[in-house]
Design a protein around this motif. Structure first.
Motif, PDB file in Angstrom:
ATOM      1  N   VAL A  36       0.938  -1.128  -0.150  1.00 38.72           N
ATOM      2  CA  VAL A  36      -0.024   0.418   0.061  1.00 38.72           C
ATOM      3  C   VAL A  36       0.913   1.519  -0.139  1.00 38.72           C
ATOM      4  CG1 VAL A  36      -1.529   1.233   1.846  1.00 38.72           C
ATOM      5  CG2 VAL A  36      -2.015  -0.870   0.752  1.00 38.72           C
ATOM      6  N   PHE A  62       1.224   4.124  -3.049  1.00 39.35           N
ATOM      7  CA  PHE A  62       0.903   5.551  -2.958  1.00 39.35           C
ATOM      8  C   PHE A  62       2.052   6.337  -2.775  1.00 39.35           C
ATOM      9  CE2 PHE A  62      -3.094   4.648  -0.222  1.00 39.35           C
ATOM     10  CZ  PHE A  62      -3.296   4.925  -1.072  1.00 39.35           C
ATOM     11  N   LEU A  71       1.052   6.202  -7.977  1.00 42.93           N
ATOM     12  CA  LEU A  71       0.597   7.596  -7.798  1.00 42.93           C
ATOM     13  C   LEU A  71       1.057   9.203  -6.848  1.00 42.93           C
ATOM     14  CD1 LEU A  71      -2.719   6.055  -5.693  1.00 42.93           C
ATOM     15  CD2 LEU A  71      -2.308   6.455  -8.096  1.00 42.93           C
ATOM     16  N   VAL A 103       1.997  10.145  -3.859  1.00 44.04           N
ATOM     17  CA  VAL A 103       1.104  10.873  -3.238  1.00 44.04           C
ATOM     18  C   VAL A 103       2.563  11.177  -1.924  1.00 44.04           C
ATOM     19  CG1 VAL A 103      -0.655  10.789  -0.856  1.00 44.04           C
ATOM     20  CG2 VAL A 103      -1.599  10.152  -3.837  1.00 44.04           C
ATOM     21  N   LEU A 153       3.454  10.623   1.354  1.00 42.39           N
ATOM     22  CA  LEU A 153       3.263  10.632   2.778  1.00 42.39           C
ATOM     23  C   LEU A 153       3.996  10.653   4.091  1.00 42.39           C
ATOM     24  CD1 LEU A 153       1.529   7.146   1.353  1.00 42.39           C
ATOM     25  CD2 LEU A 153       0.145   8.951   2.341  1.00 42.39           C
TER      26      LEU A 153
END
Length: 160
Positions: free
Chosen positions: A143, A147, A151, A153, A155
């Motif tokens: 996961v 991400f 993607l 992203v 984090l």
């Protein structure tokens, strides 16, 4: 008892509510998709609506299946029904989810996800430590990588 002798009623309210909510999700997703100027306008809404619709349809199907099974359950199996189950596991899971979301900025998404999945599996009854740790590590790493790498992203992570 009188409640054991009567037939259980079909969960019409539950099923209609789930179907109506799924229809509302679908209408909203269609409206967003129709008014979108490009992929970035609907990229997050339409997939989330698809997941919501799927979950609601599964919920409605489960209610109907449970009703059918209880209705056709022999009288000697009535003691095995889950109607008297304790709500404590659900309450503990909601508390765990709240703690997970609150601690992500502090301990990071990677470590937080690993700990959350491990404890959630334990709450669900998994007792094999190697299965808990292996599954938690694989899912949380996958996961986080999806991400971050796919993607793009940003984090808050601690280890990765």
């Amino acid at each position: 008892m009188a409640s054991e002798n009567r037939k259980e009623q079909f969960p019409l309210g539950n099923v209609l509510f789930a179907l109506a909510l799924a229809a509302a999700f679908g209408y909203y997703a269609h409206d967003v998709h129709a008014d979108a100027r490009g992929v970035t306008d609907w990229l997050l809404i339409v997939p989330a609506a698809g997941i919501g619709i799927t979950a609601l349809l599964i919920n409605a199907g489960t209610k109907v299946t449970d009703w059918y099974r209880r209705r056709h359950m022999p009288a000697h199996d009535a003691s095995n029904s889950t109607s008297g189950a304790s709500p404590m596991p659900a309450v503990l899971f909601m508390g765990l989810l709240t703690l997970y979301v609150a601690l992500i900025p502090t301990i990071g998404f990677d470590l937080g996800s690993f700990v959350f999945i491990s404890l959630a599996l334990y709450l669900q009854g998994e007792k094999r430590w190697w299965a808990i740790l292996g599954f938690s590590l694989a899912v949380s790493a996958l996961v986080v990588m999806v991400f971050i790498e796919l993607l793009n992203v940003r984090l808050p992570t601690l280890l990765i």
